[in-house]
Write a protein that holds these residues in place. Structure first.
Motif, PDB file in Angstrom:
ATOM      1  N   PHE A  16      -6.962   2.688   0.911  1.00 23.38           N
ATOM      2  CA  PHE A  16      -8.206   3.564   0.809  1.00 23.38           C
ATOM      3  C   PHE A  16      -7.634   4.940   1.137  1.00 23.38           C
ATOM      4  CE2 PHE A  16     -10.178  -0.722   1.650  1.00 23.38           C
ATOM      5  CZ  PHE A  16     -10.823  -0.631   0.656  1.00 23.38           C
ATOM      6  N   ASP A  17      -6.689   5.074   2.046  1.00 20.30           N
ATOM      7  CA  ASP A  17      -6.085   6.503   2.338  1.00 20.30           C
ATOM      8  C   ASP A  17      -5.304   6.765   1.153  1.00 20.30           C
ATOM      9  OD1 ASP A  17      -6.723   6.631   4.890  1.00 20.30           O
ATOM     10  OD2 ASP A  17      -5.377   5.601   5.878  1.00 20.30           O
ATOM     11  N   TYR A  18      -4.509   5.860   0.499  1.00 18.32           N
ATOM     12  CA  TYR A  18      -3.859   6.139  -0.578  1.00 18.32           C
ATOM     13  C   TYR A  18      -4.579   6.827  -1.789  1.00 18.32           C
ATOM     14  CZ  TYR A  18      -0.551   6.416  -4.564  1.00 18.32           C
ATOM     15  OH  TYR A  18       0.121   6.531  -5.649  1.00 18.32           O
ATOM     16  N   PHE A  19      -5.845   6.033  -2.036  1.00 17.40           N
ATOM     17  CA  PHE A  19      -6.697   6.853  -3.076  1.00 17.40           C
ATOM     18  C   PHE A  19      -6.999   8.175  -2.750  1.00 17.40           C
ATOM     19  CE2 PHE A  19      -8.332   2.396  -4.135  1.00 17.40           C
ATOM     20  CZ  PHE A  19      -7.835   2.235  -5.245  1.00 17.40           C
ATOM     21  N   LYS A  20      -7.401   8.640  -1.509  1.00 13.93           N
ATOM     22  CA  LYS A  20      -7.559   9.908  -1.223  1.00 13.93           C
ATOM     23  C   LYS A  20      -6.237  10.814  -1.459  1.00 13.93           C
ATOM     24  CE  LYS A  20     -10.954   8.689   2.614  1.00 13.93           C
ATOM     25  NZ  LYS A  20     -11.060   8.635   3.950  1.00 13.93           N
ATOM     26  N   TYR A  21      -4.990  10.530  -0.992  1.00 16.92           N
ATOM     27  CA  TYR A  21      -3.865  11.015  -1.145  1.00 16.92           C
ATOM     28  C   TYR A  21      -3.622  11.418  -2.851  1.00 16.92           C
ATOM     29  CZ  TYR A  21       1.435  11.424  -2.152  1.00 16.92           C
ATOM     30  OH  TYR A  21       2.410  11.658  -2.407  1.00 16.92           O
ATOM     31  N   LYS A  36      -5.871  11.518  -5.160  1.00 14.12           N
ATOM     32  CA  LYS A  36      -7.014  12.572  -5.589  1.00 14.12           C
ATOM     33  C   LYS A  36      -6.354  13.729  -5.261  1.00 14.12           C
ATOM     34  CE  LYS A  36     -11.716  12.146  -6.380  1.00 14.12           C
ATOM     35  NZ  LYS A  36     -13.006  11.518  -5.891  1.00 14.12           N
ATOM     36  N   ARG A  37      -5.797  14.038  -4.000  1.00 13.56           N
ATOM     37  CA  ARG A  37      -5.694  15.340  -3.559  1.00 13.56           C
ATOM     38  C   ARG A  37      -4.331  15.767  -4.384  1.00 13.56           C
ATOM     39  NH1 ARG A  37      -5.141  13.620   1.376  1.00 13.56           N
ATOM     40  NH2 ARG A  37      -2.973  13.739   1.710  1.00 13.56           N
ATOM     41  N   TYR A  73     -10.887   1.104   8.446  1.00 10.80           N
ATOM     42  CA  TYR A  73     -11.804   0.616   7.439  1.00 10.80           C
ATOM     43  C   TYR A  73     -12.111  -1.072   7.600  1.00 10.80           C
ATOM     44  CZ  TYR A  73     -10.052   4.813   4.969  1.00 10.80           C
ATOM     45  OH  TYR A  73      -9.815   6.233   4.910  1.00 10.80           O
ATOM     46  N   ASN A 110     -17.593   0.519  -4.534  1.00  9.34           N
ATOM     47  CA  ASN A 110     -16.902   1.724  -4.007  1.00  9.34           C
ATOM     48  C   ASN A 110     -15.402   1.803  -4.463  1.00  9.34           C
ATOM     49  OD1 ASN A 110     -19.215   3.190  -3.141  1.00  9.34           O
ATOM     50  ND2 ASN A 110     -19.083   2.071  -1.157  1.00  9.34           N
ATOM     51  N   ASP A 128     -13.299   4.678  -6.569  1.00  9.51           N
ATOM     52  CA  ASP A 128     -12.032   5.211  -6.182  1.00  9.51           C
ATOM     53  C   ASP A 128     -10.990   5.144  -7.238  1.00  9.51           C
ATOM     54  OD1 ASP A 128     -12.869   6.137  -3.543  1.00  9.51           O
ATOM     55  OD2 ASP A 128     -12.516   4.152  -2.646  1.00  9.51           O
TER      56      ASP A 128
END
Length: 396
Positions: A281-286, A288-289, A310, A320, A324
């Motif tokens: 889930f952190d990787y998805f944010k990374y 996207k960023r 999580y 969800n 992502d």
């Protein structure tokens, strides 16, 4: 020989057994606390009519499994040998394959004995016991297996609560000990397997057909993201299929070494692949960023997982997870969405997909769908046994 107990069951369970439903649900009994693991039950309806013999082996909602509808059939070594021999005969094609040397030999209730799993790894057999009840038949089942096959060695996995008395060293049962990693083949590619390293051996055999499809159809010239990657099996097949690059992401620290090893035993240059130890889930944010995107995204999460940040439940959170993934999937890219959660069916799974794409304002087409491969035999009267659901989704 285990003792047999006459027991009357409720009408609901009686009707199920008459249809051939293999599981003995707890709510079909008046009282179950005094039933000992491994006891043979002579099951009778409220009027006293014999319906079948089962055994007590407590698993989730069930307190055991139906074994036979024949009142005169004795549950002994010969009974188990007959079941195992029939299962082996049905896997002839696998035994005769030089391209695949790891497969399921006996799949629980699908082959007539709920709670018992037997897998084959290039001459070695691994027996998984899913309850104390089935484990109480160990000597009979071992004798039955030995009478049915020749083998290099036999290992076991106790997948029930052993109250801390089970050590990983106990995995070896008899024959010769394997030298690990044991290299097995799947559709011509290699896997490094460890039969002596706890519950996980290094690959999930139920995804064989999906891996082959990824290699043969969806990888050439593509960038592939493999999430919850474990030992990187999907990544290996994608790379072998001509992916320009694979990215494997898993939270477990050991996934780095394990995935590296799987690439190496196939002669694939690890330096050209990304292996990342990070919460998915952190990787998805990374991603996207950093505005990263992929042609193929593979989702094969556990049914339930918890990290420091999580908690993931596939029944509640898969929509969800898909959203992502959609956010970092190229136009006309493929999402391979998989779940092994037995508590919902394909229809519900497809509803997660529909909701995720609708909320992401993107259209999609389901290109293909998969369930368990042919060696994972299931009972049509026990839908939970056919747990695997995989969709190849083209994101428009």
């Amino acid at each position: 020989m285990q003792k047999e107990i006459d027991i009357k069951i409720k009408d609901t369970l009686a009707l199920d057994l008459q249809k051939g439903v293999p599981i003995l649900l707890k709510d079909g009994f008046q009282e179950t606390d005094n039933l000992e693991e491994g006891s043979i039950l002579k099951l009778k309806n409220p009027a006293g009519k014999f319906l079948g013999k089962g055994y007590v082996g407590k698993q989730n909602k069930g307190i055991g499994w139906l074994l036979t509808k024949n009142e005169n059939e004795i549950i002994d070594t010969a009974f188990f040998q007959k079941k195992i021999a029939a299962a082996i005969k049905q896997r002839d094609d696998f035994y005769n394959s030089s391209e695949t040397t790891a497969f399921r030999v006996f799949n629980g209730e699908g082959d007539g004995i709920g709670g018992l799993i037997i897998d084959y790894f290039d001459g070695f057999y691994v027996i998984s016991w899913y309850s104390e009840g089935i484990y109480s038949f160990k000597e009979m089942i071992l004798e039955a297996l030995e009478a049915s096959v020749s083998y290099k060695g036999i290992y076991e996995k106790k997948r029930f609560d052993t109250k801390g008395q089970y050590l990983e060293d106990d995995d070896f049962v008899k024959g010769q000990r394997g030298e690990f990693p044991l290299i097995v083949k799947e559709n011509g590619l290699n896997f490094a397997i460890y039969l002596n390293d706890g519950a996980m051996v290094g690959v999930f055999l139920d995804q064989r057909d999906v891996r082959k499809k990824i290699r043969d159809v969806y990888s050439k010239g593509k960038t592939v993201l493999n999430t919850f990657s474990y030992t990187g099996a999907f990544s290996v097949f994608a790379a072998a299929g001509g992916a320009t690059k694979t990215t494997s992401v898993d939270l477990a620290k050991r996934s780095l070494g394990k995935t590296t090893e799987q690439f190496e035993v196939n002669g694939i240059d690890v330096e050209k692949q990304d292996i990342i130890v990070m919460d998915v889930f952190d990787y998805f944010k990374y991603a996207k960023r950093k505005e990263l995107s992929f042609d193929v995204v593979i989702l094969d999460p556990p049914s339930f997982a918890r990290s420091k940040k999580y908690t993931f439940s596939s029944a509640k959170d898969y929509t969800n997870l898909l959203k992502d993934s959609i956010a970092i999937t190229e136009k006309s890219g493929i999402i391979v969405a998989s779940t092994n959660n037995a508590t919902f069916g394909m229809k519900k799974f497809k509803s997660f997909v529909e909701k995720a794409f609708k909320e992401s304002n993107r259209k999609y087409i389901i290109e293909e769908e998969f369930s368990l491969p042919s060696d994972f035999k299931t009972s049509p009267l026990f839908k939970e046994g056919n747990y695997l659901k995989v969709l190849f989704i083209r994101a428009k």
